[in-house]
Design an enzyme around this catalytic site. Structure first.
Site, PDB file in Angstrom:
ATOM      1  N   GLY A  17      25.130   6.710  41.512  1.00 38.45           N
ATOM      2  CA  GLY A  17      25.520   5.330  41.232  1.00 38.45           C
ATOM      3  C   GLY A  17      26.970   5.059  41.580  1.00 38.45           C
ATOM      4  O   GLY A  17      27.673   4.345  40.857  1.00 38.45           O
ATOM      5  N   THR A  40      25.954   8.824  45.677  1.00 36.78           N
ATOM      6  CA  THR A  40      24.682   8.159  45.908  1.00 36.78           C
ATOM      7  C   THR A  40      24.774   6.670  45.607  1.00 36.78           C
ATOM      8  O   THR A  40      25.625   6.217  44.848  1.00 36.78           O
ATOM      9  CB  THR A  40      23.538   8.753  45.048  1.00 36.78           C
ATOM     10  OG1 THR A  40      23.614   8.233  43.706  1.00 36.78           O
ATOM     11  CG2 THR A  40      23.589  10.274  45.034  1.00 36.78           C
ATOM     12  N   ASN A 119      25.735   9.277  36.580  1.00 34.83           N
ATOM     13  CA  ASN A 119      26.265   7.980  36.175  1.00 34.83           C
ATOM     14  C   ASN A 119      25.281   6.838  36.378  1.00 34.83           C
ATOM     15  O   ASN A 119      25.279   5.876  35.619  1.00 34.83           O
ATOM     16  CB  ASN A 119      27.558   7.706  36.963  1.00 34.83           C
ATOM     17  CG  ASN A 119      27.972   6.252  36.923  1.00 34.83           C
ATOM     18  OD1 ASN A 119      28.380   5.734  35.885  1.00 34.83           O
ATOM     19  ND2 ASN A 119      27.851   5.564  38.054  1.00 34.83           N
ATOM     20  N   SER A 172      26.114   5.833  26.457  1.00 38.69           N
ATOM     21  CA  SER A 172      26.437   4.488  25.972  1.00 38.69           C
ATOM     22  C   SER A 172      26.528   4.506  24.452  1.00 38.69           C
ATOM     23  O   SER A 172      25.924   5.356  23.784  1.00 38.69           O
ATOM     24  CB  SER A 172      25.347   3.505  26.402  1.00 38.69           C
ATOM     25  OG  SER A 172      25.486   2.259  25.745  1.00 38.69           O
ATOM     26  N   TYR A 185      16.555   0.799  26.102  1.00 35.61           N
ATOM     27  CA  TYR A 185      17.831   1.274  26.638  1.00 35.61           C
ATOM     28  C   TYR A 185      18.471   2.258  25.654  1.00 35.61           C
ATOM     29  O   TYR A 185      18.951   3.324  26.035  1.00 35.61           O
ATOM     30  CB  TYR A 185      18.762   0.088  26.892  1.00 35.61           C
ATOM     31  CG  TYR A 185      20.084   0.451  27.519  1.00 35.61           C
ATOM     32  CD1 TYR A 185      20.181   0.711  28.881  1.00 35.61           C
ATOM     33  CD2 TYR A 185      21.244   0.525  26.755  1.00 35.61           C
ATOM     34  CE1 TYR A 185      21.397   1.039  29.466  1.00 35.61           C
ATOM     35  CE2 TYR A 185      22.468   0.845  27.328  1.00 35.61           C
ATOM     36  CZ  TYR A 185      22.532   1.104  28.690  1.00 35.61           C
ATOM     37  OH  TYR A 185      23.747   1.427  29.257  1.00 35.61           O
ATOM     38  N   ALA A 186      18.452   1.901  24.379  1.00 33.44           N
ATOM     39  CA  ALA A 186      19.006   2.784  23.348  1.00 33.44           C
ATOM     40  C   ALA A 186      18.278   4.126  23.338  1.00 33.44           C
ATOM     41  O   ALA A 186      18.907   5.184  23.229  1.00 33.44           O
ATOM     42  CB  ALA A 186      18.909   2.113  21.977  1.00 33.44           C
ATOM     43  N   ALA A 187      16.964   4.091  23.452  1.00 33.35           N
ATOM     44  CA  ALA A 187      16.182   5.330  23.443  1.00 33.35           C
ATOM     45  C   ALA A 187      16.521   6.204  24.646  1.00 33.35           C
ATOM     46  O   ALA A 187      16.633   7.433  24.525  1.00 33.35           O
ATOM     47  CB  ALA A 187      14.694   5.001  23.439  1.00 33.35           C
ATOM     48  N   LYS A 189      19.364   6.370  26.302  1.00 36.71           N
ATOM     49  CA  LYS A 189      20.702   6.934  26.174  1.00 36.71           C
ATOM     50  C   LYS A 189      20.766   7.967  25.038  1.00 36.71           C
ATOM     51  O   LYS A 189      21.502   8.959  25.132  1.00 36.71           O
ATOM     52  CB  LYS A 189      21.725   5.822  25.941  1.00 36.71           C
ATOM     53  CG  LYS A 189      21.876   4.884  27.130  1.00 36.71           C
ATOM     54  CD  LYS A 189      22.337   5.598  28.388  1.00 36.71           C
ATOM     55  CE  LYS A 189      22.633   4.653  29.524  1.00 36.71           C
ATOM     56  NZ  LYS A 189      23.144   5.329  30.736  1.00 36.71           N
ATOM     57  N   ILE A 218      32.458  -2.240  29.072  1.00 35.64           N
ATOM     58  CA  ILE A 218      33.346  -1.964  30.197  1.00 35.64           C
ATOM     59  C   ILE A 218      33.201  -3.091  31.210  1.00 35.64           C
ATOM     60  O   ILE A 218      32.093  -3.381  31.671  1.00 35.64           O
ATOM     61  CB  ILE A 218      33.020  -0.612  30.855  1.00 35.64           C
ATOM     62  CG1 ILE A 218      33.037   0.512  29.811  1.00 35.64           C
ATOM     63  CG2 ILE A 218      33.997  -0.325  31.989  1.00 35.64           C
ATOM     64  CD1 ILE A 218      34.359   0.723  29.116  1.00 35.64           C
TER      65      ILE A 218
END
Length: 276
Positions: A17, A40, A119, A172, A185-187, A189, A218
């Site tokens: 990323g 990448t 990343n 995160s 998303y939480a799961a 990370k 960020i």
């Protein structure tokens, strides 16, 4: 007894990323320290081309720690003579990830990186679980978690052979249940942090450290382009104790510290401006 070795110069760093704000900032930072880079991207080759030009100019202007023996013979046939490569890679595809490591061998002469910065991520904001489809859930975990598992599985044999390695995940604040994205998303990370802690414990004795940086809010990234984008959300700048968004360079600061501190492993560094 194990020896202290925190040298970055000459090490091959794989950054996924790298066309985004955080990935590019990390690339600039480690390039300045004399690292070799494999970067990448998934869909923005023009951003990588611009970064490549920037890194080339930094080298020619003496702003990096690379040795003077590196070639400067930039030609049409060899437009990038420096130890720097870019790779189009769909991280949801195991075949693409396997091909990436074949390319590392062909272009850099080693089967894997010395330093892995995982990343790249996916962060579509869907706050309610009721609106998250199974396909969306699977896509989130495939990109944010499964890809890091595969990258580590392919990177570790080279690191074990060298008895040295650094693995850094970009996690995160969502791993702790916070953030402005959905539960999927939480799961993803949180799973990344579990993977980090398990690998750190198992490979510490082989000279390999595994850590993550867990940013929150960020700016100048694909997820949060500016402060206006998060107005009225829990991530509104008014809710951040330090009173501003974080910067990609500040993420780069933490990554540099983790790469250069071999005594630190199994840790998640929360970079959140005071958000908990």
């Amino acid at each position: 007894m194990a020896q202290v070795d925190n040298e970055v110069k000459g090490k091959l760093v794989l950054i996924t990323g790298a066309s985004g704000g955080i990935g590019a900032a990390v690339a600039r930072r480690l390039w300045s320290l004399g690292a070799h880079l494999a970067l990448t991207y998934s869909s923005s080759p023009e951003k990588l081309q611009a970064l490549e030009q920037e890194l080339y100019e930094a080298f020619t202007n003496g702003q990096t720690a690379h040795g003077p023996a590196l070639s400067l013979n930039r030609t049409t046939a060899n437009p990038n003579p420096l130890p720097f490569s870019t790779h189009k890679c769909d991280l949801s595809s195991p075949a693409d990830i396997q091909l990436l490591f074949t390319q590392l061998q062909d272009l850099h002469g080693q089967s894997g990186p010395d330093i892995l910065i995982s990343n790249a991520g996916y962060g579509r904001r869907i706050p309610s679980i009721l609106d998250i489809s199974l396909d969306e859930f699977d896509k989130m975990l495939n990109i944010n978690l499964r890809s890091s598992f595969l990258l580590c599985k392919l990177s570790l044999p080279h690191m074990i052979q060298r008895n040295w390695g650094r693995i850094i995940f970009v996690s995160s604040i969502a791993a702790q249940g916070g953030g402005i994205n959905g539960c999927h998303y939480a799961a993803s990370k949180a799973g990344l942090q579990g993977l980090m802690k398990n690998l750190a414990r198992k490979h510490a004795g082989q000279g390999i450290t595994v850590n993550d940086v867990a940013p929150a809010m960020i700016g100048e990234t694909g997820m949060i382009p500016d402060a206006k984008f998060v107005e009225g959300t829990p991530g509104d700048v008014k809710n951040i104790p330090v009173g501003r968004l974080g910067t990609t360079d500040e993420v780069g600061n933490v990554v540099e510290m983790l790469v250069k501190t071999g005594y630190m492993t199994g840790q998640s560094v929360l970079l959140s401006g005071g958000l908990m």
